[in-house]
Design a protein around this motif. Structure first.
Motif, short mmCIF file in Angstrom:
data_model
loop_
_atom_site.label_atom_id
_atom_site.label_comp_id
_atom_site.label_asym_id
_atom_site.label_seq_id
_atom_site.Cartn_x
_atom_site.Cartn_y
_atom_site.Cartn_z
N LEU A 1 1.56 22.94 1.57
CA LEU A 1 1.70 21.56 2.08
C LEU A 1 2.07 20.62 1.17
N SER A 2 2.82 19.64 1.18
CA SER A 2 3.17 18.61 0.45
C SER A 2 2.75 17.34 0.80
N CYS A 3 2.32 16.53 0.17
CA CYS A 3 1.81 15.09 0.73
C CYS A 3 2.69 14.15 -0.59
N ALA A 4 3.84 13.58 0.04
CA ALA A 4 4.52 12.75 -0.71
C ALA A 4 4.43 11.38 -0.70
N ALA A 5 4.24 10.67 -1.59
CA ALA A 5 4.09 9.21 -1.77
C ALA A 5 5.12 8.33 -1.81
N GLN B 1 0.90 -1.03 -0.05
CA GLN B 1 -0.01 0.04 -0.06
C GLN B 1 0.90 1.31 0.08
N VAL B 2 0.19 2.33 -0.79
CA VAL B 2 1.30 3.64 -0.83
C VAL B 2 1.36 4.02 0.42
N GLN B 3 2.54 4.65 0.85
CA GLN B 3 2.75 5.50 1.93
C GLN B 3 2.93 6.93 1.66
N VAL B 4 2.22 7.82 2.63
CA VAL B 4 2.22 9.37 2.49
C VAL B 4 2.90 9.88 3.68
N GLY C 1 6.13 3.87 -2.50
CA GLY C 1 5.49 2.48 -2.50
C GLY C 1 4.41 2.19 -3.32
N GLY C 2 4.22 3.25 -4.07
CA GLY C 2 2.87 3.08 -5.06
C GLY C 2 2.97 4.31 -6.01
N THR C 3 2.08 4.38 -7.02
CA THR C 3 1.80 5.45 -7.60
C THR C 3 0.69 6.46 -7.35
N LEU C 4 0.90 7.47 -6.99
CA LEU C 4 -0.17 8.34 -6.46
C LEU C 4 -1.35 8.63 -7.16
N ASP C 5 -1.14 8.49 -8.39
CA ASP C 5 -2.32 9.02 -9.39
C ASP C 5 -3.25 7.71 -9.43
N ASN C 6 -2.96 6.82 -8.73
CA ASN C 6 -3.98 5.90 -8.65
C ASN C 6 -4.94 5.91 -7.53
N TYR C 7 -4.74 6.86 -6.69
CA TYR C 7 -5.36 7.13 -5.57
C TYR C 7 -6.07 8.64 -5.34
N THR D 1 -6.02 25.41 -2.44
CA THR D 1 -6.23 24.97 -3.79
C THR D 1 -5.30 23.46 -3.68
N ILE D 2 -5.95 22.50 -4.07
CA ILE D 2 -5.45 21.27 -3.95
C ILE D 2 -4.88 20.91 -5.41
N SER D 3 -3.49 20.28 -5.71
CA SER D 3 -3.23 19.87 -6.87
C SER D 3 -2.18 18.71 -6.70
N ARG D 4 -2.08 18.14 -7.96
CA ARG D 4 -1.13 16.89 -7.75
C ARG D 4 -0.18 16.89 -8.78
N ASP D 5 0.98 16.49 -8.79
CA ASP D 5 2.06 16.40 -9.66
C ASP D 5 2.38 14.96 -9.55
N ASN D 6 1.82 14.35 -10.41
CA ASN D 6 1.91 12.80 -10.60
C ASN D 6 3.38 12.70 -11.13
N ALA D 7 4.07 13.49 -11.65
CA ALA D 7 5.53 13.02 -12.02
C ALA D 7 6.54 12.98 -10.78
N LYS D 8 6.13 14.02 -9.69
CA LYS D 8 6.69 13.95 -8.60
C LYS D 8 5.94 13.09 -7.45
N ASN D 9 4.94 12.29 -7.97
CA ASN D 9 4.08 11.48 -6.81
C ASN D 9 3.99 12.27 -5.64
N THR D 10 3.29 13.48 -5.80
CA THR D 10 3.02 14.49 -4.67
C THR D 10 1.93 15.21 -4.86
#
Length: 127
Positions: A20-24, A1-4, A26-32, A69-78
């Motif tokens: 704030l950052s939420c870095a993942a 399971q992904v860890q954050v 153990g998994g690909t964050l864009d699946n979650y 504003t929430i946003s995601r950077d899938n390349a950085k898994n964040t």
């Protein structure tokens, strides 16, 4: 399971900003779906924002809408939470969590179990 893991908290004056950052790992964050929650002393943990994994749809609580504003950077898994115009009522420990349903982000009980939670990052707003 992904860890954050959360980061980016700190002390800011009223009206200031933090990201704030939420870095993942153990998994690909864009699946979650990723939810942001906060808990102030003596209060229950509340969901404030969420971003879906499949289409990037975002959700905001009324208390933060227009300021956060929430946003995601899938390349950085964040996933990020940009917080602007911080108010005296915003101080709390901020947590991110992975894997819950965004449609229920405001219901902590739905997210509490079986999800991946970080340890939180402290946000303080003071002049």
């Amino acid at each position: 399971q992904v860890q954050v893991v959360e980061s980016g908290g700190g002390l800011v004056q009223p009206g200031g900003s933090l990201r704030l950052s939420c870095a993942a790992s153990g998994g690909t964050l864009d699946n979650y779906a990723i939810g942001w929650f906060r808990q102030a002393p003596g209060k229950e943990r509340e969901g404030i924002s969420c971003v879906r994994g499949n289409d990037g749809m975002t959700y905001y609580a009324d208390s933060v809408k227009g300021r956060f504003t929430i946003s995601r950077d899938n390349a950085k898994n964040t996933v990020y939470l940009q917080m602007n115009s911080l108010k005296p009522e915003d101080p709390a420990v901020y947590y991110c969590a992975a894997g819950g349903p965004c449609g229920w982000y405001s219901d902590y009980d739905v997210w509490a179990n079986g999800r991946s939670w970080g340890r939180g990052t402290q946000v303080t707003v003071s002049s």
